[in-house]
Scaffold this motif. Structure first.
Motif, mmCIF file in Angstrom:
data_model
loop_
_atom_site.group_PDB
_atom_site.id
_atom_site.type_symbol
_atom_site.label_atom_id
_atom_site.label_comp_id
_atom_site.label_asym_id
_atom_site.label_seq_id
_atom_site.Cartn_x
_atom_site.Cartn_y
_atom_site.Cartn_z
ATOM 1 N N ALA A 113 -17.959 59.827 14.890
ATOM 2 C CA ALA A 113 -16.306 59.818 15.367
ATOM 3 C C ALA A 113 -16.561 59.424 16.873
ATOM 4 O O ALA A 113 -16.395 58.433 17.626
ATOM 5 C CB ALA A 113 -15.570 60.942 15.606
ATOM 6 N N GLU A 142 -17.767 55.537 16.557
ATOM 7 C CA GLU A 142 -16.572 55.045 16.493
ATOM 8 C C GLU A 142 -15.537 54.774 17.972
ATOM 9 O O GLU A 142 -15.182 53.521 17.689
ATOM 10 C CB GLU A 142 -16.082 55.263 15.833
ATOM 11 C CG GLU A 142 -16.426 55.233 14.004
ATOM 12 C CD GLU A 142 -15.473 56.080 13.240
ATOM 13 O OE1 GLU A 142 -14.796 56.558 13.806
ATOM 14 O OE2 GLU A 142 -15.936 56.088 11.859
ATOM 15 N N VAL A 143 -15.478 55.721 18.749
ATOM 16 C CA VAL A 143 -14.593 55.609 20.211
ATOM 17 C C VAL A 143 -15.313 54.845 21.134
ATOM 18 O O VAL A 143 -14.751 54.177 22.052
ATOM 19 C CB VAL A 143 -14.318 56.972 20.435
ATOM 20 C CG1 VAL A 143 -12.901 57.029 21.271
ATOM 21 C CG2 VAL A 143 -12.784 57.618 19.186
ATOM 22 N N GLU A 187 -7.405 60.761 26.396
ATOM 23 C CA GLU A 187 -7.188 59.752 25.152
ATOM 24 C C GLU A 187 -8.610 59.435 24.377
ATOM 25 O O GLU A 187 -8.080 59.730 23.119
ATOM 26 C CB GLU A 187 -6.582 57.981 25.755
ATOM 27 C CG GLU A 187 -5.425 58.249 26.353
ATOM 28 C CD GLU A 187 -5.857 58.970 28.038
ATOM 29 O OE1 GLU A 187 -6.679 58.634 28.455
ATOM 30 O OE2 GLU A 187 -4.419 59.156 29.347
ATOM 31 N N GLU A 188 -9.246 59.666 24.756
ATOM 32 C CA GLU A 188 -10.686 58.926 23.688
ATOM 33 C C GLU A 188 -11.276 60.738 23.622
ATOM 34 O O GLU A 188 -10.947 60.334 21.977
ATOM 35 C CB GLU A 188 -12.280 58.380 24.762
ATOM 36 C CG GLU A 188 -11.546 57.341 25.717
ATOM 37 C CD GLU A 188 -12.528 57.026 26.709
ATOM 38 O OE1 GLU A 188 -13.044 56.234 26.848
ATOM 39 O OE2 GLU A 188 -13.477 58.103 27.110
ATOM 40 N N ALA A 195 -8.679 62.954 23.069
ATOM 41 C CA ALA A 195 -7.903 62.653 22.035
ATOM 42 C C ALA A 195 -7.868 62.889 20.582
ATOM 43 O O ALA A 195 -7.707 63.128 19.745
ATOM 44 C CB ALA A 195 -6.150 63.207 22.679
ATOM 45 N N LEU A 196 -8.705 61.356 20.792
ATOM 46 C CA LEU A 196 -8.890 59.946 19.785
ATOM 47 C C LEU A 196 -9.997 60.573 18.930
ATOM 48 O O LEU A 196 -10.129 60.688 17.950
ATOM 49 C CB LEU A 196 -9.041 58.791 20.418
ATOM 50 C CG LEU A 196 -9.179 57.726 19.279
ATOM 51 C CD1 LEU A 196 -8.677 56.940 18.177
ATOM 52 C CD2 LEU A 196 -9.358 56.784 19.936
ATOM 53 N N VAL A 197 -11.074 61.615 19.265
ATOM 54 C CA VAL A 197 -11.687 61.984 18.853
ATOM 55 C C VAL A 197 -11.836 63.036 17.779
ATOM 56 O O VAL A 197 -11.815 62.939 16.645
ATOM 57 C CB VAL A 197 -13.177 62.126 19.600
ATOM 58 C CG1 VAL A 197 -14.573 62.827 19.080
ATOM 59 C CG2 VAL A 197 -14.139 60.906 20.175
ATOM 60 N N GLU A 198 -11.156 63.844 17.929
ATOM 61 C CA GLU A 198 -10.473 64.622 18.031
ATOM 62 C C GLU A 198 -9.985 64.440 16.957
ATOM 63 O O GLU A 198 -9.550 65.495 15.591
ATOM 64 C CB GLU A 198 -9.924 66.303 18.573
ATOM 65 C CG GLU A 198 -9.388 67.525 18.333
ATOM 66 C CD GLU A 198 -8.602 68.038 19.407
ATOM 67 O OE1 GLU A 198 -7.345 68.397 19.711
ATOM 68 O OE2 GLU A 198 -9.453 69.332 20.448
ATOM 69 N N ASN A 199 -9.024 63.683 17.214
ATOM 70 C CA ASN A 199 -7.391 63.029 15.728
ATOM 71 C C ASN A 199 -8.709 62.734 14.531
ATOM 72 O O ASN A 199 -8.099 63.626 13.602
ATOM 73 C CB ASN A 199 -6.795 62.559 16.002
ATOM 74 C CG ASN A 199 -5.645 62.285 15.164
ATOM 75 O OD1 ASN A 199 -5.778 63.050 14.463
ATOM 76 N ND2 ASN A 199 -6.089 60.717 14.823
ATOM 77 N N LYS A 200 -9.859 61.744 14.773
ATOM 78 C CA LYS A 200 -10.808 61.649 13.707
ATOM 79 C C LYS A 200 -11.638 62.236 13.247
ATOM 80 O O LYS A 200 -11.214 61.824 11.876
ATOM 81 C CB LYS A 200 -11.844 60.439 15.046
ATOM 82 C CG LYS A 200 -10.811 58.896 14.670
ATOM 83 C CD LYS A 200 -11.969 58.088 15.261
ATOM 84 C CE LYS A 200 -11.239 56.289 15.657
ATOM 85 N NZ LYS A 200 -11.138 55.950 14.357
ATOM 86 N N THR A 250 -8.714 64.155 11.306
ATOM 87 C CA THR A 250 -8.025 63.233 9.769
ATOM 88 C C THR A 250 -10.078 63.679 8.549
ATOM 89 O O THR A 250 -8.991 63.720 7.751
ATOM 90 C CB THR A 250 -8.759 61.824 10.088
ATOM 91 O OG1 THR A 250 -7.346 62.125 11.241
ATOM 92 C CG2 THR A 250 -7.869 60.715 8.577
#
Length: 867
Positions: A573, A576-577, A607-608, A610-615, A618
């Protein structure tokens, strides 16, 4: 012949003699508890010599990166002061594992040196082991007889046990050795004195270039020797010294191993290198170009500078380089990092990790330089104050406590303190400093030292790790040894079948039980040493050969493997981010939490994160099944897209872990399906080092606990605030608090105004100076404002305020500018702070100190009156 050609000729020669050419192992060791760094060419082959692993081939050759800066092999203090000592060096070696022995090893060495490299035979001398009666070791007559067919007998020298009996450590494989020395002096010098008399006498031009070790014995923990079941050859030739001999130089630093680096330092510093041994400027050149190699290779292999362990050693080497360049090359700005590009160009072909990790190495070194240069500047100020205090006390020696504090707390080199002191006609308490240093080392070691006894071998059997598939297994002990440390006696055991995963790859080792119908032992830790999986138990079975059941602590394993699997998802993740420059640089995987270090040069945004955690979450929800390739060729794994970590040592066959698109080479334990991880939560993101970020996170049971605890806190806050709208309630409280705080500050200022008038009239005349010593309960901020005003308005004055605000003792000292040269506020406050068991500091005009002993304020008050 260039250094690159010299290196290649060595490898080509031994390839022609049916040797397998293998790459250098990482310079930083991660699976050997006895060493921090590879300090010799044989380090990566220890398992073969000990019989724990089968070698890839009976004949092997390589060039190995080595580092000698700690423990028994420590060349750091010699570096720069002679022509041939180094911290990082290359060791060219050829190895025989139960294949050829003394005759062929000697013949190979002679042919390569004299026929391939063309070293004149008359410039060579050899040594053999003379024997040692105390250990019933005879003279190495075989080596002598084999050498006679190549070199005249008057050039074969008997050597003592110190020089000609090589040992891996306090215990382990060992044997007699035969050194080859080369005489590089001019014909005129050779005519004056024979090289025979200079061998092993530290002559800079009569040096050992190759050591042929004949492994015949095993040194046991009790000091006795036993014959090894097979005879081995272990040779090591110093690459830098070989280049000196072949390029006709009198110093390693004059060879093309170092001259490109020296040229770059000349360009950056504007100084000229002349090669004079005792010239401090030239010593600085040699220190810098040596140390940049050691530090760069260590960082490229995954060891970042830090405050402890191997990281502290690397930081110390780098700081030594910065210190020398600061003092003798007048380099006040970072510049060592600019040498990395030169090093890459020189050595990148043979050591690709320098190319791959070049940006990280450069950034880390630059950051460390900046940090240490700031400390040097601050240290200079502190040294000047210390010198002034010593002179005022009519002393000639700087006290060891203060010198050590500069060294230990502020990283200021003690030799730099010494130089500055000598310029003022002072010295430092060398004996006291060394005593303090030893005390600190003893404290840091604490109870870590332990006595390790010899293995008691019950059965010569290869262990079988079954922990990937089961948490319990029937087993028996194949070998054990006693361990004695500050906590008592314990036993390390090797099991025939073991489900216990050993500490490795960032994952902590398993704990559990070893039991049968009559006995039960707690497994306290599991680790890997020299290829053996070793479990530590709290006693020795009455019948060590009995059948036992090994049981892993299932709850801890479950959480550890969930955290390990999630680090793979996290790694993917992050790439990717943030980008594919992200690479894992370290990890901790335990049952309680995970820590993941990775290369990235900026703080991650919310924001980064949160995006990593979300990925990651998922992927967890997608219930991705584990695909395990337990043993496949490493190239096949890489072709499939597996991530391989720099600084790790991989075999020909590897284990690949795949969760969907996440593919990594990994030996750890993992969940069977990502759904077992539960939930992933990032707790923090921070800097671990220059260019390295760190994420700490939880998953599984700990994540569940985390959210339950949050729910409980929300409920308690709602009850406390009598509102379910927590945000609005807290905003209201903050507004009220700000209003009250403003009122309090206004009240304090009014009170302080009233005090100033009284204090101005309370100064005591002391000769032609004025002293004010006052007790108060005003807060620190108010006291500071008043003292600054008084020292401006009251000339030739010293102001000392002792405060007990909030029940905490505080001493504040102000010295008017016209007295600051003679009465330094920092010195005064440091003396008074002893009474309140505290410390502090400041500048000559203003200083403060806090403490622990409120009752000591009265003593400080009386002491202050006598200034």
């Amino acid at each position: 012949m260039t250094s690159q050609e010299i290196r290649q000729k060595f490898l080509d020669y031994f390839k022609s003699k049916e040797h397998l050419i293998v790459p250098s192992a990482p310079i930083v060791l991660k699976d050997d508890p006895t060493l921090m760094f590879s300090n010799s060419g044989m380090t990566q082959f220890k398992d073969y010599f000990l019989g724990y692993k089968e070698p890839k081939a009976p004949r092997i050759a390589d060039t190995q990166k080595c580092l000698r800066v700690s423990g028994k092999h420590n060349d750091l203090d010699d570096v720069g002061r002679d022509t041939y000592h180094h911290t990082m060096f290359e060791m060219l070696g050829n190895w025989s594992f139960g294949d050829y022995f003394k005759k062929d090893a000697i013949a190979f060495a002679w042919e390569l040196l004299t026929e391939v490299y063309g070293i004149p035979k008359e410039n060579l001398y050899v040594t053999i082991f003379e024997g040692d009666a105390s250990e019933n070791l005879e003279r190495d007559q075989d080596a002598y007889d084999f050498w006679k067919s190549h070199i005249s007998e008057d050039r074969i020298i008997n050597g003592n046990k110190k020089d000609n009996f090589w040992e891996m450590g306090a215990s382990g494989p060992c044997g007699p050795c035969s050194e080859i020395h080369v005489d590089l002096r001019t014909p005129e010098e050779k005519a004056k004195i024979s090289g025979l008399e200079l061998v092993n006498n530290d002559h800079p031009q009569v040096v050992e270039v190759w050591n042929l070790v004949f492994m015949e014995f095993n040194r046991k923990a009790d000091g006795s020797l036993e014959k090894l079941p097979a005879q081995h050859v272990d040779t090591g030739m110093g690459f830098e010294r070989l280049c000196m001999a072949l390029q006709g130089k009198s110093s390693n630093y004059d060879t093309d191993v170092f001259t490109p680096l020296i040229a770059k330092v000349e360009e950056l510093s504007g100084k000229k290198y002349t090669g004079i041994l005792k010239d401090e400027k030239d010593i600085a050149f040699r220190v810098v170009v040596d140390h940049i190699r050691a530090v760069s290779f260590a960082i490229a292999d995954g060891q970042l500078p830090s405050s402890g362990g191997a990281g502290y050693v690397i930081r110390r080497i780098l700081r030594r380089g910065v210190s020398y360049s600061y003092r003798f090359l007048d380099m006040k700005e970072p510049f060592l990092y600019k040498l990395v590009a030169v090093l890459q160009e020189q050595m990148g072909k043979f050591f690709p990790e320098l190319e791959k990790q070049g940006a990280l190495v450069t950034e880390v070194i630059k950051s460390e330089e900046e940090s240490f240069l700031n400390k040097i500047e601050n240290g200079l100020i502190r040294v000047e104050k210390l010198i002034q205090q010593t002179i005022e006390s009519n002393l000639k020696v700087l006290p060891s406590d203060e010198v050590f504090e500069l060294y230990d707390t502020y990283g200021f080199p003690n030799d730099l303190t010494r130089i500055i002191a000598e310029e003022k006609g002072l010295t430092i308490d060398e004996a006291g400093f060394e005593a303090r240093k030893k005390e600190q080392q003893d404290r840091s070691r604490g109870g870590a030292e332990q006595k390790v006894h010899d293995w008691v071998i019950l059965e010569e059997k290869a262990e079988n790790f079954v922990g990937y598939d089961q948490l319990e297994s029937e087993t028996y002990i194949t070998r054990y040894r006693k361990i004695e440390n500050k906590d008592g006696e314990f036993y390390q055991v090797v099991l025939s079948e073991t489900p216990f995963y050993p500490d490795g790859g960032g994952q902590v080792g398993d704990k559990g039980l070893l039991e049968n119908a009559t006995e039960s032992f707690e497994v306290l830790e599991t680790k890997k040493e020299n290829g053996l999986i070793i479990s530590l138990i709290n006693g020795l079975p009455k019948d060590a050969g009995a059948v036992f059941y090994a049981k892993v602590n299932a709850a801890e394993r479950k959480n550890s493997q969930a955290n390990h699997s999630v680090t793979h998802l996290l790694h993917e993740a992050l790439r990717e981010v943030l980008g594919t420059h992200v690479e894992q640089k370290g990890s901790y995987v335990g049952p309680d939490y995970l820590r993941f270090d990775f290369s990235h040069f900026n703080k991650m945004t919310e924001e980064e994160l949160a995006l990593v955690e979300n990925k990651v979450n998922t992927k967890i929800k997608e219930s991705i099944a584990l695909q395990e390739f337990r043993s496949i060729p490493i190239q096949e794994a890489l072709d499939k897209g597996a991530m391989a970590l720099f600084g790790e040592k991989y075999g020909d066959n590897v284990r690949m872990i795949q969760f969907g698109s996440s593919k990594e080479l990994c030996g750890g334990t993992h969940v069977k399906n990502t759904s077992e991880i539960g939930h992933f939560k990032i707790l923090s993101e921070s800097s671990a080092a220059a260019g390295i970020r760190r994420i700490e996170a939880i998953s599984g049971d700990e994540s569940e606990k985390y959210f339950k605890n949050l729910e409980k806190q929300v409920a308690e806050l709602s009850q406390l605030l009598k509102s379910k709208d927590l945000i609005r309630s807290i905003e209201k409280l903050m507004e009220e608090n700000a209003s009250l705080k403003s009122e309090v500050e206004a009240f304090k200022k009014e009170k302080a105004k009233g005090e100033i008038g009284d204090w101005k009239n309370a100064y005591e005349q002391k000769g032609d100076k004025q002293l004010l010593v006052k007790k108060t309960s005003l807060d620190a901020g108010s006291v500071k404002d008043i003292v600054f005003q008084l020292k401006r308005e009251i000339p030739t004055s010293v102001t000392i305020i002792l405060s007990d605000a909030d029940g905490k003792p505080m001493i504040t000292v102000g010295v008017s500018d016209d007295l600051a040269a003679n009465y330094q506020a920092g010195a005064i406050v440091k003396d008074l702070a002893k009474e309140i068991q505290g410390g502090g500091g400041g500048n000559p005009g203003f200083a403060t100190a806090g403490g622990k002993n409120l009752d000591g304020l009265e003593n400080a008050y009386q002491k202050a009156l006598n200034i």
